[in-house]
Write a protein that holds these residues in place. Structure first.
Motif, mmCIF file in Angstrom:
data_model
loop_
_atom_site.group_PDB
_atom_site.id
_atom_site.type_symbol
_atom_site.label_atom_id
_atom_site.label_comp_id
_atom_site.label_asym_id
_atom_site.label_seq_id
_atom_site.Cartn_x
_atom_site.Cartn_y
_atom_site.Cartn_z
ATOM 1 N N ILE A 213 24.162 23.853 63.017
ATOM 2 C CA ILE A 213 24.732 25.110 62.555
ATOM 3 C C ILE A 213 23.823 26.210 62.639
ATOM 4 O O ILE A 213 22.916 26.180 61.987
ATOM 5 C CB ILE A 213 25.391 24.984 61.127
ATOM 6 N N ALA A 214 24.195 27.262 63.319
ATOM 7 C CA ALA A 214 23.409 28.342 63.323
ATOM 8 C C ALA A 214 23.931 29.283 62.220
ATOM 9 O O ALA A 214 25.050 30.167 62.643
ATOM 10 C CB ALA A 214 23.338 29.131 64.906
ATOM 11 N N LEU A 215 23.095 29.750 61.234
ATOM 12 C CA LEU A 215 23.822 30.160 60.037
ATOM 13 C C LEU A 215 23.302 31.757 59.979
ATOM 14 O O LEU A 215 21.656 31.618 60.003
ATOM 15 C CB LEU A 215 23.569 29.477 58.865
ATOM 16 N N ILE A 216 24.093 32.736 59.916
ATOM 17 C CA ILE A 216 23.529 34.108 59.738
ATOM 18 C C ILE A 216 23.922 34.588 58.608
ATOM 19 O O ILE A 216 25.175 34.606 58.082
ATOM 20 C CB ILE A 216 24.132 35.083 61.026
ATOM 21 N N THR A 217 23.005 35.286 57.649
ATOM 22 C CA THR A 217 23.168 35.734 56.464
ATOM 23 C C THR A 217 23.493 37.163 56.634
ATOM 24 O O THR A 217 22.555 37.804 56.952
ATOM 25 C CB THR A 217 22.372 35.315 55.543
ATOM 26 N N VAL A 218 24.494 37.929 56.004
ATOM 27 C CA VAL A 218 24.552 39.390 55.896
ATOM 28 C C VAL A 218 25.195 39.707 54.358
ATOM 29 O O VAL A 218 25.663 38.967 53.604
ATOM 30 C CB VAL A 218 25.901 39.734 56.780
ATOM 31 N N TRP A 278 25.187 24.702 68.847
ATOM 32 C CA TRP A 278 25.515 24.457 67.507
ATOM 33 C C TRP A 278 26.871 25.146 67.237
ATOM 34 O O TRP A 278 27.255 25.958 68.099
ATOM 35 C CB TRP A 278 24.274 24.983 66.731
ATOM 36 N N ARG A 279 27.285 24.967 66.073
ATOM 37 C CA ARG A 279 28.368 25.786 65.518
ATOM 38 C C ARG A 279 28.006 27.071 64.874
ATOM 39 O O ARG A 279 26.758 27.075 64.472
ATOM 40 C CB ARG A 279 29.270 25.203 64.471
ATOM 41 N N LEU A 280 28.795 28.038 64.836
ATOM 42 C CA LEU A 280 28.076 29.224 64.263
ATOM 43 C C LEU A 280 28.563 29.445 62.815
ATOM 44 O O LEU A 280 29.878 29.244 62.364
ATOM 45 C CB LEU A 280 28.654 30.613 64.998
ATOM 46 N N GLY A 281 27.860 29.966 62.011
ATOM 47 C CA GLY A 281 27.886 30.125 60.504
ATOM 48 C C GLY A 281 27.570 31.542 60.053
ATOM 49 O O GLY A 281 26.678 32.228 60.756
#
Length: 709
Positions: A213-218, A278-281
């Motif tokens: 999971i490629a997790l991006i935080t905003v 990967w899935r996007l998070g």
């Protein structure tokens, strides 16, 4: 958007008397036959599935100046499903305002009011039609006035997320406020029914497998408190919901960055970068304001996970092209609208455990970073330090010269794995590991009573950094040394169990240190003699157990349950005691599952210096002598004084004054002290105080003090 016609939503009209659902019929009867105040019946409906609905006008108890623009009369639908599901309350106007405590729903549905925060499995147990109508009326009035939620309660969540749980450290979310950041996702336990994921920086190692999971935080802009009416279900809906964040551009830029890493050397790569598969998070932090508009910070977080891979999303966004199983940057501009339809699964996000969370959960007013130096990491010291650290309290230094042995484990917070290690070092690690303190706890493996110059200097250096010193050594010698050394204004407190392990004691110096632990110790002994509730408090039990072959290596019998209870009582009293200027003594006694507390303020003491000796007399003793004198005037009189003698410190603390024995003789010019019952009474007091109080007589006094005594 205009609401659908009532017939389409709720079916055809029926007479209220024909309603078949017991709940709907009882509510309609209460409104129509008994004229429930604030309600006017409009009509009743039944759908083809059997669900029944009552349409009512409700008068709203709103002020002239209201917070939320509710109308004076609101048209509501009270819907009762055909099965045993919870009734729903729907606002029948399409411009009903966004307010707290509403339920999420479909865009074509009316706004659903949340009048009861209990689960239906509990609420239905005592559901009545009158309470149901009262709750609706109360909800409308308080919502109009902005009082429904209030600032003292936690902000209402934006929506319920049924997906996985993601745990992330607060500092990482704070960092995301400066711009989107990438996090790694790990799964801690593959056997739990619901996924529990831990998000960290990619460089942070964890003993759990990393997921694809490629997790991006905003972090978004501030929004008013209240649930989202339409929780995002697709990438496009999420992007449109996030004010102040161009999510589409941020994701496009990150996908291109990951792709370019595989093409940096100029040659065609053999395979796609790992992240593209990967899935996007997307982890979103929402700064939320209370009903009054007060900013409360980031208190609602949600995580959105795609069902498609990063590469598939990149193609739909128009930033990637695919050929022969490889993806590369698209050289032609293409419409990326297809990505808006990418479906998302939403999950909860929890802040990782840290000092701030511990303080919030425990109800503390802010984080207390004062430095506490704990002397003694045994049973009571380890329990109290762990309890207070779990509440986010204090920055810790631990001093103890002992090591954890097998017999310590049954009533110590440290596990068996720490046996053989320094108690001080192990407890400091335990505290750090528990709260992941940014300020690493310090420790010193040393004996406070050591005369070794280097050890003494190291201990003194630790003590001089303290905001307060906690003596948990259960040693009179250590307590007396800490009372006088180092000679600073640092406040001190001492806590311990009695020898039977049934009682706990907490001695707290006043903030100005006008009374030290020495005086509090002597006052404690006087309380044992004078307070009936403390009879047997310092009784010494013979019930010990040897933990090795040596005769002195024995410990008392005390279960962990009692050690934990007494330590919790001490822990709970310390913050309050340190918040006041006054000193105090607290004693907790346990018997048959009950706890009794005896509390006394620190008494006043008078000091007399004679050469290098000190005689310290409590005001209570001075007042007692004065009373005895008045009672015997005009005759001479003389009583008996008992106190604690410290030959090392050249100090006598006079704690108790006894009246003259009954066979004493006194006149205006002479006094002869009697002996009737005196020996047994003194012996009883000595036994009551564990041998610490003794009669002060000339024969036992140091030569230079004999005349004074």
């Amino acid at each position: 958007m205009p609401l659908r016609p009532l017939s389409e939503q709720f079916g055809e009209t029926v007479e209220w008397e024909a309603l078949q659902n017991a709940k709907s019929h009882s509510v309609a009867r209460l409104i129509c036959d008994f004229g429930t105040q604030g309600y006017r019946f409009v009509e009743a409906r039944r759908s083809g599935s059997g669900g029944e609905t009552i349409i009512v006008n409700v008068h709203v108890n709103r002020p002239q100046l209201y917070v939320h623009p509710l109308k004076a009369v609101e048209l509501l639908a009270l819907h009762f499903p055909v099965d045993d599901r919870q009734p729903t309350i729907l606002a029948l106007r399409d411009d009903f305002p966004d307010v707290p405590h509403t339920n999420p729903g479909h865009r074509d549905d009316p706004r659903s009011l949340c009048i009861d925060d209990r689960p239906w499995t509990e609420a239905k147990l005592n559901w009545t039609p009158s309470d149901f109508l009262v709750r609706i009326h109360t909800w409308l009035g308080k919502t109009a006035r902005g009082e429904l939620h209030g600032d003292v309660r936690a902000p209402e969540p934006l929506f319920v997320a049924p997906g996985p749980v993601v745990i992330v450290d607060r500092v990482l979310v704070d960092e995301a406020g400066k711009g989107p950041i990438e996090l790694a996702v790990h799964r801690a336990d593959a056997e739990v029914n619901r996924e529990i994921l831990i998000a960290t920086l990619p460089s942070t190692p964890l003993p759990f497998p990393r997921l694809g999971i490629a997790l991006i935080t905003v972090v978004t802009e501030r929004r008013e408190m209240g649930a989202l009416r339409f929780p995002p279900r697709t990438f496009g809906e999420l992007a449109d919901e996030l004010s102040g964040v161009d999510l589409r551009s941020a994701i496009r830029a990150r996908i291109l960055e990951w792709t370019s890493q595989a093409w940096e050397k100029g040659a065609q790569p053999q395979r796609d970068p790992e992240r593209l598969g990967w899935r996007l998070g997307v982890l979103v932090a929402f700064p939320v304001a209370t009903e009054s508009g007060k900013e409360v910070g980031i208190l609602d977080l949600k995580c959105f996970l795609s069902l498609e891979t990063v590469a598939q999303i990149g193609v739909k966004m128009g930033c990637l092209d695919e050929a022969n199983g490889l993806h590369a940057r698209s050289l032609t501009a293409r419409d990326g609208a297809a990505a808006d339809a990418v479906e998302l699964v939403c999950g909860e996000v929890h802040f990782g455990h840290d000092r701030k969370l511990a303080s919030q959960i425990s109800g503390a007013e802010g984080v207390d970073l004062r430095r506490a130096v704990l002397v003694g990491a045994g049973t009571v010291g380890s329990h109290v330090a762990a309890n207070l650290a779990r509440e986010g309290r204090y920055t810790w230094d631990v001093i103890d010269g002992d090591y954890l042995l097998p017999h310590n484990v049954p009533r110590h917070v440290l596990p068996r794995a720490e046996v053989g290690r320094s108690k001080a070092a192990a407890l400091a690690r335990f505290i750090d590991g528990m709260n992941r303190y940014p300020e690493q706890s310090g420790h010193l493996t040393a004996d406070v009573l050591s005369n070794d110059p280097s050890t003494e200097a190291a201990v003194k250096s630790k003590l001089e950094t303290a905001d307060f010193i906690m003596d948990a050594s259960a040693s009179i010698a250590v307590s007396r040394r800490l009372a006088a050394w180092p000679d600073t204004k640092t406040r001190r407190l001492s806590f311990f169990f009695n020898s039977d392990g049934t009682d706990a004691v907490l001695l707290v110096e006043p903030n100005d240190r006008s009374i030290s632990l020495r005086e509090l110790e002597a006052q404690h002994y006087a309380m044992v003699v004078q307070v009936p509730a403390l009879r047997g408090h310092l009784h010494t039990s013979e019930a010990t157990i040897a933990y090795s072959g040596a005769c002195r290596q024995a410990t008392n019998r005390m279960p962990e349950t009692r050690a934990a209870l007494l330590s919790a009582l001490i822990s709970g009293a310390i913050p309050g005691a340190l918040s006041t200027e006054q000193g105090s003594i607290s004693i907790w006694r346990t018997k048959d599952g009950a706890v009794e507390r005896v509390v006394a303020p620190a008494g006043n003491w008078q000091r007399l210096a004679i050469d290098d000796w000190s005689i310290v007399l409590s005001d209570d003793v001075a007042k007692a002598i004065g009373r005895f004198r008045e009672q015997h005037l005009p005759a001479e009189m003389g009583g008996v004084l008992l106190g604690a003698l410290d030959m090392e410190a050249h100090c006598i603390h006079v704690s108790v004054a006894l009246e003259p024995p009954s066979d004493s003789k006194g006149s205006e010019s002479a006094f002869e002290r009697g002996v009737s019952g005196l020996r047994s009474r003194i012996a009883a007091i000595t036994e009551q105080t564990g041998g610490q109080l003794a009669r002060l007589i000339r024969e036992r006094a140091p030569e230079r003090l004999a005349s004074v005594v």
